[in-house]
Scaffold this motif. Structure first.
Motif, PDB file in Angstrom:
ATOM      1  N   ILE A   1       0.778  -1.170  -0.050  1.00 52.91           N
ATOM      2  CA  ILE A   1       0.087  -0.086   0.074  1.00 52.91           C
ATOM      3  C   ILE A   1       0.976   1.182  -0.013  1.00 52.91           C
ATOM      4  O   ILE A   1       1.650   1.671   0.768  1.00 52.91           O
ATOM      5  N   ARG A   2       0.830   1.867  -0.921  1.00 51.97           N
ATOM      6  CA  ARG A   2       1.829   3.082  -1.255  1.00 51.97           C
ATOM      7  C   ARG A   2       1.201   4.159  -1.783  1.00 51.97           C
ATOM      8  O   ARG A   2       0.408   3.915  -2.723  1.00 51.97           O
ATOM      9  N   PHE A   3       1.566   5.405  -1.532  1.00 52.60           N
ATOM     10  CA  PHE A   3       1.095   6.548  -2.092  1.00 52.60           C
ATOM     11  C   PHE A   3       1.489   6.542  -3.380  1.00 52.60           C
ATOM     12  O   PHE A   3       2.830   6.083  -3.883  1.00 52.60           O
ATOM     13  N   SER A   4       0.804   7.089  -4.328  1.00 59.52           N
ATOM     14  CA  SER A   4       1.502   7.233  -6.008  1.00 59.52           C
ATOM     15  C   SER A   4       2.485   8.377  -6.096  1.00 59.52           C
ATOM     16  O   SER A   4       2.786   9.185  -5.219  1.00 59.52           O
ATOM     17  N   LYS A   5       3.352   8.182  -6.902  1.00 61.00           N
ATOM     18  CA  LYS A   5       4.517   9.009  -7.249  1.00 61.00           C
ATOM     19  C   LYS A   5       4.139  10.542  -7.192  1.00 61.00           C
ATOM     20  O   LYS A   5       4.539  11.384  -6.831  1.00 61.00           O
ATOM     21  N   GLU A   6       2.950  10.481  -8.049  1.00 62.11           N
ATOM     22  CA  GLU A   6       2.401  11.961  -8.184  1.00 62.11           C
ATOM     23  C   GLU A   6       2.099  12.493  -6.741  1.00 62.11           C
ATOM     24  O   GLU A   6       2.166  13.714  -6.423  1.00 62.11           O
ATOM     25  N   ASP A   7       1.880  11.811  -5.710  1.00 64.03           N
ATOM     26  CA  ASP A   7       1.251  12.262  -4.464  1.00 64.03           C
ATOM     27  C   ASP A   7       2.545  12.902  -3.683  1.00 64.03           C
ATOM     28  O   ASP A   7       2.134  13.558  -2.592  1.00 64.03           O
ATOM     29  N   ILE A   8       3.613  12.103  -4.021  1.00 65.05           N
ATOM     30  CA  ILE A   8       4.808  12.587  -3.191  1.00 65.05           C
ATOM     31  C   ILE A   8       5.907  13.251  -3.596  1.00 65.05           C
ATOM     32  O   ILE A   8       6.846  13.647  -2.815  1.00 65.05           O
TER      33      ILE A   8
END
Ligand SMILES: Cc1cc2nc3c(=O)[nH]c(=O)nc-3n(C[C@H](O)[C@H](O)[C@H](O)COP(=O)(O)O)c2cc1C
Length: 81
Positions: free
Chosen positions: A72-79
């Motif tokens: 479960i990971r944030f998307s690259k665009e979110d971080i």
């Protein structure tokens, strides 16, 4: 350095080395589980780790018996901005 400064410095060095070790292990297909939040004095007592050594992280290495849960990971665009 004071004893407290020495411990803080050597703890930071350990974290750096551990980060490299975790990436190295992963690149070799070896699983790991870095663990903090333990009682260093009690851990030293059980494993008879002599002073002045102070355990700051535990990290078993091996091959996981279980199939990993989905990440479960944030998307690259979110971080990444
Ligand atoms: C007992 C225990 C203690 C842990 N302590 C830490 C910790 O101090 N810092 C940390 O970043 N992760 C800690 N973890 C997390 C795991 O090492 C691992 O990174 C986490 O379960 C995520 O696994 P994954 O990378 O396969 O998703 C601990 C896990 C366990 C079981």
């Amino acid at each position: 350095m004071s004893p407290e400064q020495k411990l803080a410095w050597s703890t930071a060095q350990t974290y750096l080395a551990l980060g490299n070790a975790l990436h190295g292990a992963t690149s070799l297909g070896i699983d790991s589980c870095p663990m903090g939040g333990f009682d260093p004095a009690e851990f030293s007592r059980i494993l008879t780790i002599p002073k002045p050594l102070v355990p700051v992280m535990l990290c078993p290495l091996g091959y996981a018996a279980d199939t990993p849960m989905p990440k479960i990971r944030f998307s690259k665009e979110d971080i990444v901005f």
